[in-house]
Write an enzyme that holds these catalytic residues in place. Structure first.
Site, PDB file in Angstrom:
ATOM      1  N   HIS A  52      -7.409  -5.922   0.006  1.00  0.00           N
ATOM      2  CA  HIS A  52      -6.188  -5.131   0.150  1.00  0.00           C
ATOM      3  C   HIS A  52      -5.115  -5.872   0.941  1.00  0.00           C
ATOM      4  O   HIS A  52      -3.933  -5.617   0.763  1.00  0.00           O
ATOM      5  CB  HIS A  52      -6.535  -3.811   0.830  1.00  0.00           C
TER       6      HIS A  52
ATOM      7  N   SER B 102       0.836  -1.193   0.000  1.00  0.00           N
ATOM      8  CA  SER B 102       0.000   0.000   0.000  1.00  0.00           C
ATOM      9  C   SER B 102       0.881   1.258   0.000  1.00  0.00           C
ATOM     10  O   SER B 102       1.653   1.477  -0.927  1.00  0.00           O
ATOM     11  CB  SER B 102      -0.962  -0.042   1.183  1.00  0.00           C
TER      12      SER B 102
ATOM     13  N   ASP C  66      -9.746  -5.750  -4.281  1.00  0.00           N
ATOM     14  CA  ASP C  66      -9.233  -4.686  -3.421  1.00  0.00           C
ATOM     15  C   ASP C  66     -10.177  -3.486  -3.455  1.00  0.00           C
ATOM     16  O   ASP C  66     -10.417  -2.897  -4.507  1.00  0.00           O
ATOM     17  CB  ASP C  66      -7.835  -4.270  -3.889  1.00  0.00           C
TER      18      ASP C  66
END
Length: 284
Positions: A264, A114, A236
């Site tokens: 995610h 991320s 996601d």
């Protein structure tokens, strides 16, 4: 989820340049070094992101998982840096490069999740010779508008509570059955960390509404020639799979793996696949 990812995991403080970082390590220091860079979110830390994977990856690598500057039990600069996410991303990348110096490492592979993916790309731009191969998992950095779920993360401190945390956490996964009957317990534990004044200050400085996010242009990515593995969960909801396609399309030496039935948190929902692909990529 079963045991807490922090069970049996001990960290130590390391002075990385001008900043103190809480660092968790596993594996033989003589093996290739892998720096695991977690993402953002209220209450996040290296153990919550990587704790369950460290013993597995340590079979092949010397694993280094720091609480990124401004997260967890690492230093939270006060006052926080101005300039929002772009300035903080650069400072965080610099602190990780300084961490390599502090540990006596000339080079390491980077695995970024991320926001950790954006920090990884910035580190490559700053010191390409210090970075080996890169793994970008659910990475940010693409010119894609934020999803509603990501906005809930960004604006968490408008009305922070255990209940808000319990609402946020399932948005990271494809199947919230992953939490079993422990969602309330996990949310309370994570909120206790998020409710700290230093954590709140760092979050608000990172997501300064007056400053835009970090976005890497096609030209910037084209200049990065490191071997790259882009991993993205097909479902996601925080950073849609289109972000992975963008990065893989413009990084000259990237391969893309889209994993089904994953949100995610690929490293949690598809842990075995994530480890297998990462291990193969970093050792081929």
């Amino acid at each position: 989820m079963t045991a807490s990812p922090t069970d049996g995991l001990a960290g130590r403080d390391v002075l990385a340049g001008e900043h103190r970082l809480r660092v968790y390590t596993a594996g033989d220091p003589g093996r290739p070094a892998v720096l695991l860079v977690h993402g953002s979110g209220p209450g996040v830390s290296a153990p919550s992101n990587w704790g369950h994977l460290l013993p597995v990856l340590a079979e092949d690598f010397f694993c280094i998982a720091p609480d990124v500057l401004g997260f967890g039990d690492s230093e939270h600069p006060d006052p926080a840096p101005t300039g929002g996410m772009p300035a903080y991303t650069t400072l965080r990348a610099q602190s990780l490069l300084a961490l390599l110096d502090a540990l006596g490492l000339e080079r390491a592979h980077f695995v970024g999740n991320s926001m950790g993916g954006m920090i990884t790309l910035r580190a490559v731009q700053l010191a390409p010779e210090r970075v080996g191969r890169i793994v970008l998992m659910g990475s940010g950095g693409a010119p894609i508008p934020p999803t509603d779920d990501l906005m809930r993360l960004i604006t968490f401190y408008r009305d922070p509570s255990v209940e808000a945390m319990a609402d946020l956490l399932p948005r990271f996964v494809h199947d919230d059955a992953l939490f079993a009957d422990r969602l309330g317990e996990i949310a309370a534990d994570r909120f206790a960390k998020a409710d700290r004044a230093d954590v709140r200050r760092s979050h608000l400085a990172t997501f300064d509404p007056e400053v835009g996010p970090v976005r890497f242009t096609e030209e910037e990515l084209a200049a990065i020639h490191h071997e790259a593995l882009v991993i993205h969960g097909r479902e996601d909801r925080m950073l849609p799979v289109e972000a992975g396609y963008y990065l893989a399309r413009h990084l000259p030496n990237a391969q893309l793996h889209v994993l089904p039935h994953a949100g995610h948190w690929v490293q949690i929902e598809q842990a075995a696949r994530f480890v297998a692909q990462t291990r193969l990529f970093l050792t081929e």
